[in-house]
Design an enzyme around this catalytic site. Structure first.
Site, PDB file in Angstrom:
ATOM      1  N   GLY A  15      39.710  45.574  41.553  1.00  0.00           N
ATOM      2  CA  GLY A  15      38.817  46.502  42.263  1.00  0.00           C
ATOM      3  C   GLY A  15      39.610  47.631  42.915  1.00  0.00           C
ATOM      4  O   GLY A  15      40.831  47.558  43.019  1.00  0.00           O
ATOM      5  N   ASP A  31      40.278  36.384  48.399  1.00  0.00           N
ATOM      6  CA  ASP A  31      40.246  35.881  47.021  1.00  0.00           C
ATOM      7  C   ASP A  31      39.215  34.763  46.965  1.00  0.00           C
ATOM      8  O   ASP A  31      39.434  33.680  47.528  1.00  0.00           O
ATOM      9  CB  ASP A  31      41.640  35.355  46.642  1.00  0.00           C
ATOM     10  CG  ASP A  31      41.650  34.719  45.255  1.00  0.00           C
ATOM     11  OD1 ASP A  31      40.581  34.671  44.597  1.00  0.00           O
ATOM     12  OD2 ASP A  31      42.736  34.268  44.833  1.00  0.00           O
ATOM     13  N   LEU A  66      35.293  30.400  51.193  1.00  0.00           N
ATOM     14  CA  LEU A  66      35.022  31.471  52.172  1.00  0.00           C
ATOM     15  C   LEU A  66      33.995  30.972  53.179  1.00  0.00           C
ATOM     16  O   LEU A  66      32.938  30.468  52.792  1.00  0.00           O
ATOM     17  CB  LEU A  66      34.483  32.710  51.437  1.00  0.00           C
ATOM     18  CG  LEU A  66      34.040  33.884  52.316  1.00  0.00           C
ATOM     19  CD1 LEU A  66      35.219  34.498  53.061  1.00  0.00           C
ATOM     20  CD2 LEU A  66      33.344  34.962  51.471  1.00  0.00           C
ATOM     21  N   LYS A 122      40.067  31.003  37.228  1.00  0.00           N
ATOM     22  CA  LYS A 122      39.817  30.482  38.579  1.00  0.00           C
ATOM     23  C   LYS A 122      38.614  31.157  39.240  1.00  0.00           C
ATOM     24  O   LYS A 122      37.796  30.486  39.862  1.00  0.00           O
ATOM     25  CB  LYS A 122      41.072  30.652  39.447  1.00  0.00           C
ATOM     26  CG  LYS A 122      42.145  29.616  39.105  1.00  0.00           C
ATOM     27  CD  LYS A 122      43.449  29.858  39.832  1.00  0.00           C
ATOM     28  CE  LYS A 122      43.380  29.438  41.273  1.00  0.00           C
ATOM     29  NZ  LYS A 122      44.704  29.554  41.943  1.00  0.00           N
ATOM     30  N   ALA A 142      26.823  36.852  38.015  1.00  0.00           N
ATOM     31  CA  ALA A 142      27.069  37.870  36.984  1.00  0.00           C
ATOM     32  C   ALA A 142      27.700  37.173  35.793  1.00  0.00           C
ATOM     33  O   ALA A 142      28.871  36.814  35.811  1.00  0.00           O
ATOM     34  CB  ALA A 142      28.005  38.942  37.526  1.00  0.00           C
ATOM     35  N   TYR A 163      37.983  34.228  29.663  1.00  0.00           N
ATOM     36  CA  TYR A 163      36.821  34.889  30.270  1.00  0.00           C
ATOM     37  C   TYR A 163      35.535  34.214  29.814  1.00  0.00           C
ATOM     38  O   TYR A 163      34.685  33.837  30.623  1.00  0.00           O
ATOM     39  CB  TYR A 163      36.829  36.360  29.868  1.00  0.00           C
ATOM     40  CG  TYR A 163      35.740  37.202  30.507  1.00  0.00           C
ATOM     41  CD1 TYR A 163      35.736  37.443  31.876  1.00  0.00           C
ATOM     42  CD2 TYR A 163      34.730  37.787  29.727  1.00  0.00           C
ATOM     43  CE1 TYR A 163      34.756  38.235  32.456  1.00  0.00           C
ATOM     44  CE2 TYR A 163      33.757  38.578  30.297  1.00  0.00           C
ATOM     45  CZ  TYR A 163      33.763  38.810  31.657  1.00  0.00           C
ATOM     46  OH  TYR A 163      32.790  39.605  32.226  1.00  0.00           O
ATOM     47  N   TYR A 177      23.826  23.424  40.300  1.00  0.00           N
ATOM     48  CA  TYR A 177      23.454  23.600  41.713  1.00  0.00           C
ATOM     49  C   TYR A 177      21.946  23.816  41.854  1.00  0.00           C
ATOM     50  O   TYR A 177      21.334  23.406  42.836  1.00  0.00           O
ATOM     51  CB  TYR A 177      24.231  24.769  42.341  1.00  0.00           C
ATOM     52  CG  TYR A 177      25.458  24.302  43.081  1.00  0.00           C
ATOM     53  CD1 TYR A 177      26.522  23.733  42.397  1.00  0.00           C
ATOM     54  CD2 TYR A 177      25.547  24.403  44.474  1.00  0.00           C
ATOM     55  CE1 TYR A 177      27.652  23.273  43.072  1.00  0.00           C
ATOM     56  CE2 TYR A 177      26.665  23.940  45.149  1.00  0.00           C
ATOM     57  CZ  TYR A 177      27.710  23.385  44.450  1.00  0.00           C
ATOM     58  OH  TYR A 177      28.812  22.928  45.123  1.00  0.00           O
ATOM     59  N   ARG A 235      38.874  49.541  28.559  1.00  0.00           N
ATOM     60  CA  ARG A 235      37.631  49.404  27.792  1.00  0.00           C
ATOM     61  C   ARG A 235      37.394  50.644  26.937  1.00  0.00           C
ATOM     62  O   ARG A 235      37.955  51.707  27.172  1.00  0.00           O
ATOM     63  CB  ARG A 235      36.463  49.155  28.749  1.00  0.00           C
ATOM     64  CG  ARG A 235      36.469  47.708  29.178  1.00  0.00           C
ATOM     65  CD  ARG A 235      35.250  47.374  29.955  1.00  0.00           C
ATOM     66  NE  ARG A 235      35.457  47.606  31.354  1.00  0.00           N
ATOM     67  CZ  ARG A 235      34.765  46.991  32.301  1.00  0.00           C
ATOM     68  NH1 ARG A 235      33.836  46.126  31.998  1.00  0.00           N
ATOM     69  NH2 ARG A 235      34.993  47.246  33.565  1.00  0.00           N
TER      70      ARG A 235
HETATM   71  N1  UDP Z   1      38.033  49.291  21.293  1.00  0.00           N
HETATM   72  C1  UDP Z   1      38.578  50.314  20.542  1.00  0.00           C
HETATM   73  N2  UDP Z   1      39.467  51.151  21.140  1.00  0.00           N
HETATM   74  C2  UDP Z   1      39.824  51.054  22.445  1.00  0.00           C
HETATM   75  C3  UDP Z   1      39.261  50.023  23.212  1.00  0.00           C
HETATM   76  C4  UDP Z   1      38.373  49.154  22.605  1.00  0.00           C
HETATM   77  O1  UDP Z   1      38.279  50.455  19.337  1.00  0.00           O
HETATM   78  O2  UDP Z   1      40.640  51.876  22.893  1.00  0.00           O
HETATM   79  C5  UDP Z   1      37.044  48.405  20.665  1.00  0.00           C
HETATM   80  C6  UDP Z   1      37.295  46.915  20.865  1.00  0.00           C
HETATM   81  O3  UDP Z   1      38.159  46.412  19.867  1.00  0.00           O
HETATM   82  C7  UDP Z   1      35.885  46.373  20.785  1.00  0.00           C
HETATM   83  C8  UDP Z   1      35.018  47.487  21.363  1.00  0.00           C
HETATM   84  O4  UDP Z   1      35.794  48.663  21.277  1.00  0.00           O
HETATM   85  O5  UDP Z   1      35.526  46.160  19.437  1.00  0.00           O
HETATM   86  C9  UDP Z   1      34.604  47.255  22.802  1.00  0.00           C
HETATM   87  O6  UDP Z   1      35.760  46.967  23.534  1.00  0.00           O
HETATM   88  P1  UDP Z   1      35.771  46.835  25.113  1.00  0.00           P
HETATM   89  O7  UDP Z   1      37.151  46.457  25.491  1.00  0.00           O
HETATM   90  O8  UDP Z   1      35.188  48.034  25.734  1.00  0.00           O
HETATM   91  O9  UDP Z   1      34.764  45.651  25.457  1.00  0.00           O
HETATM   92  P2  UDP Z   1      34.332  44.285  24.758  1.00  0.00           P
HETATM   93  O10 UDP Z   1      32.951  44.536  24.305  1.00  0.00           O
HETATM   94  O11 UDP Z   1      35.236  43.969  23.610  1.00  0.00           O
HETATM   95  O12 UDP Z   1      34.432  43.315  25.853  1.00  0.00           O
END
Ligand code: UDP
Length: 323
Positions: A37, A57, A62, A92, A115, A146, A160, A187
């Site tokens: 963040g 954390d 908490l 974690k 989320a 993840y 829960y 991303r």
């Molecule tokens: N991707 C890409 N180039 C980048 C980053 C991501 O082609 O610079 C592709 C990645 O391989 C995936 C898609 O874009 O197929 C979405 O990736 P992101 O990491 O945004 O999120 P994800 O949906 O995979 O969690």
């Protein structure tokens, strides 16, 4: 005045959710440990008497002294690049962090919202994905940290609910973008926009035929706020059902930024889902929600945010090299 606690409050998505709850008249307690963040995402709330912040954390218990009406657990590294760098922290916060926040909700008799993510569907064999699909996840691959943490988090939330009667909600979030994303979070939307603004080649992983369905943050937050205020306990997809290939996205970003960038192809990360698109029938029927902002409109609201950051970084680099 109702009061909610939101973990991951300094993150991209949860910081917008904080704003929405404040705008709706709630008091908000934000929690974050800043591993992914940014303090800057909360700066505009300095001096806001209805907002308070705890640096913590949430993988550790908490204790909060005030009454709470809601607990929303958004803390987690959420970009593949981040959770590959922080695999243990990701496991974690999804497991222990979910347990701790559910315990807090139980103690405070507060409503709870988890989320969760489209990643619970893994590399899906059903398309589009509806909430009854159990998914296709590789538990021991690099993304497993993840995906499995979030699957465990969903199981814990339902436990829960069933065992302790906690009033729970689970949102499955699909690729969301908008202002306050970190330029280097890895991303695809942030990478492509920053690359296009710098005139660098856009990095397509694989052949770019894989698809994603991108939801503008304001739409996503509206769906989450509606879900929180609904009676629906089962997991609910909240995402934009309009699907694009990554190749199409690259061309739209180049067009919208007016960039002369080319495209470069890099290897596809392991277990990268080939398709992703939410079935939002439930959200439409139960929440009366559907996204309103299409990809081009959303990008036109997001690009100026990145443009400003890129210009600031360039100015800083010039000052350093002049000095
Ligand atoms: N991707 C890409 N180039 C980048 C980053 C991501 O082609 O610079 C592709 C990645 O391989 C995936 C898609 O874009 O197929 C979405 O990736 P992101 O990491 O945004 O999120 P994800 O949906 O995979 O969690």
């Amino acid at each position: 005045m109702p009061r909610v606690l939101i973990t991951g409050a300094a993150g991209f998505l949860a910081s917008h959710l904080v704003d929405r709850f404040l705008a709706e008249g709630y008091e908000v307690v934000g929690v974050d440990n800043f591993i992914t963040g940014s303090r800057g995402n909360l700066e505009h709330l300095d001096g806001n008497e209805r907002f308070s912040f705890i640096e913590h954390d949430i993988s550790q218990p908490l204790f909060v002294h005030t009454a709470l009406d809601g607990v929303l657990h958004f803390a987690s590294p959420a970009s593949p690049v981040d959770y590959l760098e922080l695999p243990i922290q990701t496991l974690k916060v999804g497991s222990l962090g979910t347990h701790n926040t559910l315990g807090l909700a139980l103690a405070k008799k507060a409503r709870y919202l988890l989320a969760s993510t489209s990643e619970v569907y893994g590399d899906p064999l059903v398309h589009p994905q509806n909430e009854t699909y159990w998914g296709n996840v590789n538990p021991v691959g690099p993304r497993g940290v993840y995906d499995e943490a979030k699957r465990f988090a969903e199981a814990m939330t339902m436990a829960y609910h069933r065992a302790h009667g906690v009033d729970t909600r689970i949102v499955r979030i699909f690729n969301t973008y908008g202002p306050r994303m970190r330029p280097a979070d890895g991303r695809v939307v942030s990478n492509f926009i920053v690359q296009a603004l710098r005139g660098e080649p856009l990095s397509i992983y694989g052949d770019g035929s894989q698809s994603r369905s991108f939801c503008y943050v304001e739409d996503e937050v509206d769906g989450i706020f509606r879900l929180f205020n609904s009676d629906r306990t089962d997991p609910t997809n909240v995402g934009n059902p309009i699907e694009f290939t990554i190749h199409e996205l690259a061309h739209i970003v180049i067009e919208q930024t007016g960039s002369s960038s080319k495209i470069v192809t890099l290897p596809l990360p392991e277990d990268d889902p080939k398709v992703r698109r939410p079935d939002i029938t439930v959200a439409r029927e139960v929440l009366g929600w559907e996204p309103k902002i299409d990809l081009r409109e959303g990008l036109s609201r997001t690009i100026p945010y990145f443009r400003k950051l890129v210009e600031e970084e360039d100015a800083q680099a010039r000052t350093l090299s002049d000095g």
